[in-house]
Design a protein around this motif. Structure first.
Motif, PDB file in Angstrom:
ATOM      1  N   VAL A  10      -5.968  -4.229 -10.743  1.00 44.00           N
ATOM      2  CA  VAL A  10      -6.308  -3.054  -9.922  1.00 44.00           C
ATOM      3  C   VAL A  10      -5.832  -2.905  -8.403  1.00 44.00           C
ATOM      4  O   VAL A  10      -5.267  -4.391  -8.176  1.00 44.00           O
ATOM      5  CB  VAL A  10      -7.826  -2.537  -9.854  1.00 44.00           C
ATOM      6  CG1 VAL A  10      -8.195  -2.585 -11.252  1.00 44.00           C
ATOM      7  CG2 VAL A  10      -8.575  -3.796  -9.168  1.00 44.00           C
ATOM      8  N   ASN A  11      -5.778  -1.843  -7.760  1.00 43.64           N
ATOM      9  CA  ASN A  11      -5.286  -2.155  -6.484  1.00 43.64           C
ATOM     10  C   ASN A  11      -6.210  -3.198  -5.514  1.00 43.64           C
ATOM     11  O   ASN A  11      -7.367  -3.158  -5.688  1.00 43.64           O
ATOM     12  CB  ASN A  11      -5.519  -0.842  -5.828  1.00 43.64           C
ATOM     13  CG  ASN A  11      -4.311   0.254  -6.298  1.00 43.64           C
ATOM     14  OD1 ASN A  11      -5.009   1.543  -6.401  1.00 43.64           O
ATOM     15  ND2 ASN A  11      -3.194  -0.207  -6.381  1.00 43.64           N
ATOM     16  N   GLY A  12      -5.495  -4.048  -4.973  1.00 40.21           N
ATOM     17  CA  GLY A  12      -6.285  -5.075  -4.070  1.00 40.21           C
ATOM     18  C   GLY A  12      -6.460  -6.266  -4.807  1.00 40.21           C
ATOM     19  O   GLY A  12      -7.329  -7.279  -4.451  1.00 40.21           O
ATOM     20  N   ALA A  13      -6.189  -6.277  -6.187  1.00 44.86           N
ATOM     21  CA  ALA A  13      -6.739  -7.301  -7.037  1.00 44.86           C
ATOM     22  C   ALA A  13      -5.857  -8.707  -6.494  1.00 44.86           C
ATOM     23  O   ALA A  13      -6.387  -9.584  -6.541  1.00 44.86           O
ATOM     24  CB  ALA A  13      -6.204  -7.119  -8.514  1.00 44.86           C
ATOM     25  N   GLY A  14      -4.756  -8.701  -5.949  1.00 44.83           N
ATOM     26  CA  GLY A  14      -4.117  -9.814  -5.472  1.00 44.83           C
ATOM     27  C   GLY A  14      -2.932 -10.139  -6.193  1.00 44.83           C
ATOM     28  O   GLY A  14      -2.309 -11.103  -6.028  1.00 44.83           O
ATOM     29  N   LYS A  15      -1.990  -9.181  -6.645  1.00 45.10           N
ATOM     30  CA  LYS A  15      -0.810  -9.252  -7.195  1.00 45.10           C
ATOM     31  C   LYS A  15       0.206  -9.775  -6.424  1.00 45.10           C
ATOM     32  O   LYS A  15       1.020 -10.643  -6.675  1.00 45.10           O
ATOM     33  CB  LYS A  15      -0.461  -8.082  -8.107  1.00 45.10           C
ATOM     34  CG  LYS A  15      -1.371  -7.744  -9.198  1.00 45.10           C
ATOM     35  CD  LYS A  15      -1.006  -6.288  -9.859  1.00 45.10           C
ATOM     36  CE  LYS A  15      -1.060  -5.105  -8.843  1.00 45.10           C
ATOM     37  NZ  LYS A  15      -2.216  -4.592  -8.215  1.00 45.10           N
ATOM     38  N   THR A  16       0.277  -8.778  -5.332  1.00 44.32           N
ATOM     39  CA  THR A  16       1.328  -9.115  -4.315  1.00 44.32           C
ATOM     40  C   THR A  16       0.989 -10.636  -3.385  1.00 44.32           C
ATOM     41  O   THR A  16       1.978 -11.194  -3.133  1.00 44.32           O
ATOM     42  CB  THR A  16       1.621  -7.914  -3.119  1.00 44.32           C
ATOM     43  OG1 THR A  16       1.621  -6.800  -4.150  1.00 44.32           O
ATOM     44  CG2 THR A  16       2.668  -8.070  -2.342  1.00 44.32           C
ATOM     45  N   THR A  17      -0.221 -10.817  -3.516  1.00 45.24           N
ATOM     46  CA  THR A  17      -0.562 -11.911  -2.544  1.00 45.24           C
ATOM     47  C   THR A  17      -0.025 -13.173  -3.289  1.00 45.24           C
ATOM     48  O   THR A  17       0.512 -14.159  -2.973  1.00 45.24           O
ATOM     49  CB  THR A  17      -2.072 -11.881  -2.468  1.00 45.24           C
ATOM     50  OG1 THR A  17      -2.605 -10.763  -1.488  1.00 45.24           O
ATOM     51  CG2 THR A  17      -2.509 -13.206  -1.592  1.00 45.24           C
ATOM     52  N   GLU A  65       6.458  -4.452  -8.082  1.00 45.24           N
ATOM     53  CA  GLU A  65       6.333  -3.079  -8.643  1.00 45.24           C
ATOM     54  C   GLU A  65       7.884  -2.449  -8.656  1.00 45.24           C
ATOM     55  O   GLU A  65       8.048  -1.523  -8.066  1.00 45.24           O
ATOM     56  CB  GLU A  65       5.899  -2.359  -7.511  1.00 45.24           C
ATOM     57  CG  GLU A  65       4.346  -2.679  -7.431  1.00 45.24           C
ATOM     58  CD  GLU A  65       3.336  -2.041  -8.428  1.00 45.24           C
ATOM     59  OE1 GLU A  65       3.802  -1.336  -9.208  1.00 45.24           O
ATOM     60  OE2 GLU A  65       1.914  -2.136  -8.183  1.00 45.24           O
ATOM     61  N   GLN A 104       1.748  -1.438 -12.363  1.00 45.34           N
ATOM     62  CA  GLN A 104       0.236  -0.913 -12.708  1.00 45.34           C
ATOM     63  C   GLN A 104       0.409  -0.046 -14.123  1.00 45.34           C
ATOM     64  O   GLN A 104      -0.612   0.460 -14.480  1.00 45.34           O
ATOM     65  CB  GLN A 104       0.359   0.326 -11.728  1.00 45.34           C
ATOM     66  CG  GLN A 104      -0.020  -0.429 -10.140  1.00 45.34           C
ATOM     67  CD  GLN A 104      -1.355  -1.123 -10.062  1.00 45.34           C
ATOM     68  OE1 GLN A 104      -2.170  -1.192 -10.811  1.00 45.34           O
ATOM     69  NE2 GLN A 104      -1.404  -1.523  -8.597  1.00 45.34           N
TER      70      GLN A 104
HETATM   71  N1  LIG Z   1      -2.287  -9.888   5.856  1.00 48.13           N
HETATM   72  C1  LIG Z   1      -3.575  -9.659   5.097  1.00 48.13           C
HETATM   73  N2  LIG Z   1      -4.585  -9.928   5.869  1.00 48.13           N
HETATM   74  C2  LIG Z   1      -5.673  -9.738   5.111  1.00 48.13           C
HETATM   75  N3  LIG Z   1      -5.977  -9.335   3.989  1.00 48.13           N
HETATM   76  C3  LIG Z   1      -4.951  -9.166   3.249  1.00 48.13           C
HETATM   77  C4  LIG Z   1      -3.527  -8.940   3.668  1.00 48.13           C
HETATM   78  N4  LIG Z   1      -2.698  -8.542   2.786  1.00 48.13           N
HETATM   79  C5  LIG Z   1      -3.596  -8.382   1.701  1.00 48.13           C
HETATM   80  N5  LIG Z   1      -4.807  -8.478   2.009  1.00 48.13           N
HETATM   81  C6  LIG Z   1      -6.010  -8.355   1.238  1.00 48.13           C
HETATM   82  O1  LIG Z   1      -5.855  -8.936  -0.087  1.00 48.13           O
HETATM   83  C7  LIG Z   1      -6.293  -8.326  -1.169  1.00 48.13           C
HETATM   84  C8  LIG Z   1      -5.215  -8.311  -2.158  1.00 48.13           C
HETATM   85  O2  LIG Z   1      -3.901  -7.528  -1.682  1.00 48.13           O
HETATM   86  P1  LIG Z   1      -2.731  -7.522  -2.514  1.00 48.13           P
HETATM   87  O3  LIG Z   1      -1.621  -6.765  -1.684  1.00 48.13           O
HETATM   88  O4  LIG Z   1      -2.301  -8.770  -3.110  1.00 48.13           O
HETATM   89  O5  LIG Z   1      -3.111  -6.454  -3.643  1.00 48.13           O
HETATM   90  P2  LIG Z   1      -2.363  -5.815  -4.830  1.00 48.13           P
HETATM   91  O6  LIG Z   1      -3.099  -6.308  -6.011  1.00 48.13           O
HETATM   92  O7  LIG Z   1      -0.899  -6.387  -4.914  1.00 48.13           O
HETATM   93  O8  LIG Z   1      -2.771  -4.427  -4.697  1.00 48.13           O
HETATM   94  P3  LIG Z   1      -1.884  -3.134  -4.812  1.00 48.13           P
HETATM   95  O9  LIG Z   1      -1.836  -2.835  -6.259  1.00 48.13           O
HETATM   96  O10 LIG Z   1      -2.640  -2.136  -4.157  1.00 48.13           O
HETATM   97  O11 LIG Z   1      -0.493  -3.410  -4.454  1.00 48.13           O
HETATM   98  C9  LIG Z   1      -6.626  -6.834  -0.714  1.00 48.13           C
HETATM   99  O12 LIG Z   1      -8.100  -6.961  -0.591  1.00 48.13           O
HETATM  100  C10 LIG Z   1      -5.803  -6.949   0.495  1.00 48.13           C
HETATM  101  O13 LIG Z   1      -6.614  -6.006   1.364  1.00 48.13           O
END
Ligand SMILES: Nc1ncnc2c1ncn2[C@@H]1O[C@H](COP(=O)(O)OP(=O)(O)OP(=O)(O)O)[C@@H](O)[C@H]1O
Length: 221
Positions: free
Chosen positions: A16-23, A139, A172
């Motif tokens: 889901v959004n914010g799950a941490g995929k990009t991280t 993505e 997604q």
């Molecule tokens: N630079 C940052 N500093 C602090 N928290 C961050 C930072 N970048 C991302 N986060 C947090 O880390 C969590 C994961 O973010 P991430 O971008 O990895 O999610 P995602 O799964 O890729 O989401 P999406 O589907 O919306 O792209 C989120 O809660 C976000 O707020």
């Protein structure tokens, strides 16, 4: 989370959004730091300051990135030089991929002037030319590519996997992941929610399962 990836593997990462995929992708690419744990590259600890480590992978953000002012071909050549060295010849199938991606008409146009989808395709061509061991793509199916572009993307990635490249992308879309990946990883709640190969699975069943993991109720039931 603990994960390992193999050469030749295409892995779709969902959550889901914010799950941490990009991280996760950013950490694997050595672009983001981490508080705990480690990333190992072929048994060796990934060192973000080592160019030889960073050259083994490339992270492609959802909005792509390119060298300002360069045309489509020059941009791809710059990526090739940066990742494979100034002496490295561009891949011989460059023209074929320009055609498949629908970029022939803009081969000599500045990437700055291209449309969003064209720009993303130009960066995919650059990734093909850089040809790192590990492709980390955020993505791709939401980057504005047309149907032809998405088909070319699938072919490009399959060809890379056949050369032993490891491709990890985020999406997604459970339907796309189930049909275009060797393995699916769902991240969430600070861990791995699902990690399984697609080869044995019935796609419809897998899509339903992914829908449940991602909180979709109804449409996929
Ligand atoms: N630079 C940052 N500093 C602090 N928290 C961050 C930072 N970048 C991302 N986060 C947090 O880390 C969590 C994961 O973010 P991430 O971008 O990895 O999610 P995602 O799964 O890729 O989401 P999406 O589907 O919306 O792209 C989120 O809660 C976000 O707020």
């Amino acid at each position: 989370m603990s994960l390992s990836f193999a050469p030749g593997e295409i892995v779709a990462t969902l959550g889901v959004n914010g799950a941490g995929k990009t991280t996760l992708l950013g950490c694997l690419a050595g672009m983001l730091g981490w508080d705990r744990g480690e990333v190992r590259l072929g048994g060796e600890k990934l060192d973000r300051n080592r160019l030889d480590h960073r050259q083994r992978m490339m992270f492609l953000p959802g909005e792509g990135f390119h060298f300002g002012g360069a045309d489509t071909i020059r941009n791809a050549a710059i990526f090739s030089e940066l990742w494979r060295g100034i002496e490295a010849a561009p891949p011989i199938d460059m023209e074929e991929w320009l055609e498949r991606l629908g970029l022939l008409e803009v081969a000599f146009s500045s990437v700055d002037t291209l449309s969003r989808g064209q720009r993303y395709k130009a960066v995919l061509l650059a990734l093909h030319c850089a040809d790192p061991e590990i492709w980390l793509i955020d993505e791709p199916f939401a980057a504005g590519m047309d149907a032809r572009g998405m088909e070319a993307f699938r072919l490009l990635v399959r060809a890379a996997a056949a050369r032993g490249r490891c491709i990890i992308y985020t999406t997604q879309f459970p339907e796309l992941a189930a049909r275009f990946a060797d393995r699916i990883v769902v991240v969430g709640s600070g861990g791995i929610r699902l990690d399984e190969p697609t080869s044995e699975a019935d796609p419809e069943e897998l899509i339903r399962k992914l829908g449940n993991e991602l909180g979709i109720h109804g449409a996929h039931q």
